[in-house]
Scaffold this active site. Structure first.
Site, PDB file in Angstrom:
ATOM      1  CG  HIS A   1      -3.481   2.891   1.600  1.00  0.00           C
ATOM      2  ND1 HIS A   1      -4.110   2.432   0.327  1.00  0.00           N
ATOM      3  CD2 HIS A   1      -3.643   1.937   2.473  1.00  0.00           C
ATOM      4  CE1 HIS A   1      -4.233   1.107   0.458  1.00  0.00           C
ATOM      5  NE2 HIS A   1      -4.052   0.730   1.891  1.00  0.00           N
TER       6      HIS A   1
ATOM      7  CB  CYS B   1      -1.110   0.054   1.044  1.00  0.00           C
ATOM      8  SG  CYS B   1      -1.857  -1.454   1.201  1.00  0.00           S
TER       9      CYS B   1
ATOM     10  CG  ASN C   1      -6.600  -1.428   0.870  1.00  0.00           C
ATOM     11  OD1 ASN C   1      -5.809  -1.314   0.087  1.00  0.00           O
ATOM     12  ND2 ASN C   1      -6.256  -1.763   2.179  1.00  0.00           N
TER      13      ASN C   1
END
Length: 337
Positions: free
Chosen positions: A262, A118, A292
């Site tokens: 993020h 990420c 995500n």
């Protein structure tokens, strides 16, 4: 920083791509014991995009995102000097950037993968910036892409509700020093806590060959995450990283126009903004639509914000990625049209 660089760098264009298949929370409630209300309350996610069972791959998404970025500035792929593909879910364990290079026809570009989950896109941006500011390259394509649906245990309620597939691209270009748009960065790693978010490798039973040679083999399993610990890590360490970066640049949080984190969890986004005393209306987020998407989440949200004219000329944007490793990375940019 400005005095030590040979030339400036700025983001010239962005592009993104997501699969057609939408999986909403109602669909997931038919797979695991959950509900739309439960998922939205805890994560802020309403749906995510997933690669279906056709022949689509991460390279299809990455190449489409790249092509869209190139089209916006009418750039020939042969003008690209370097491609950095930030991914933790490559087509090939040896790397997939070369496949992307071939797919888009960027035959003159060097290409390599960067694996940092990420945080990957921010680390790739920082890496690209160094190559440009030291005069090595002029045009660099940075792509964040992940298809974590391939590594998700769809019977695990704690993880299957979170992840989606996507790709986002940015073209970084050299410019005069006075027009530099990459203001500074801050990078961190804590490998002692890597097990809090990982895709572990597990050994199979020992296999013998030729009576004397014994080789132990195995395979990678599914995503494993300690949600509570990852949450605590993000809300404690990300604000520190951001403040260290801003302090080094002598920039106040009040000078920041946009905060792009993020897209992991809505509660994390809100908590980080609150700790920084940054108003929630400065948060850029599309988490509810895509979930995500790991290395793709930041460029996907950035591209959408630019297409919507949310970000305008000279806006200062704090961008921060965080996740597996554990790694966390902040970059501060000023948007140059």
């Amino acid at each position: 920083m400005m005095s030590s660089i040979l030339q400036g760098a700025h983001i010239l264009a962005t592009g993104s791509a997501v699969p057609d298949l939408r999986v909403n929370n109602r669909h997931l409630s038919q797979v695991v014991e959950t509900s739309d209300e439960w998922i939205v309350t805890r994560t802020g996610i309403k749906e995510r995009r997933i690669l279906d069972d056709k022949d689509e791959s991460i390279i299809d998404l990455a190449s489409l995102a790249s092509a869209r970025a190139l089209k916006k500035v009418s750039m020939d792929p042969l003008e690209i000097d370097l491609i950095i593909l930030a991914t933790s879910s490559p087509n090939d364990l040896f790397g997939s950037a070369s496949q992307l290079q071939a797919k888009i026809g960027a035959d003159k570009a060097v290409a390599f993968d960067l694996t940092a989950a990420c945080s990957g896109f921010v680390l790739a941006l920082v890496t690209a910036t160094q190559f440009i500011q030291n005069g090595s390259y002029t045009n660099i394509l940075v792509v964040g892409a992940d298809v974590l649906s391939k590594w998700t245990d769809w019977s695990d309620r704690s993880t299957c509700i979170l992840f989606g597939d996507a790709a986002g691209a940015a073209i970084l270009q050299a410019c005069p020093k006075e027009k530099n748009g990459i203001l500074g960065f801050q990078l961190n790693t804590d490998g002692r806590k890597y097990k809090q978010l990982s895709i572990p490798y597990e050994k199979d039973n020992e296999t013998s060959y030729h009576q004397t040679l014994k080789i132990t083999q195995g395979k990678f399993k599914y995503i494993k995450m300690d949600g509570k610990e990852v949450y605590k890590f993000a809300v404690s360490q990300v604000p520190i990283s951001i403040m260290q970066c801003l302090d080094s640049l002598k920039i106040s949080t009040s000078d920041i126009d946009w905060l792009l984190l993020h897209q992991a969890n809505a509660r994390i986004l809100d908590a980080v903004a609150h700790k920084l005393s940054i108003n929630s209306n400065k948060l850029i987020s599309n988490l509810s639509k895509y979930g995500n998407t790991s290395a793709a989440s930041i460029p996907l949200a950035l591209d959408e914000a630019l297409d919507n004219n949310t970000i305008t000329s000279n806006d200062k944007i704090v961008i921060s990625g965080f996740g597996a490793g554990l790694t966390w990375a902040t970059i501060v940019i000023q948007w140059k049209c």
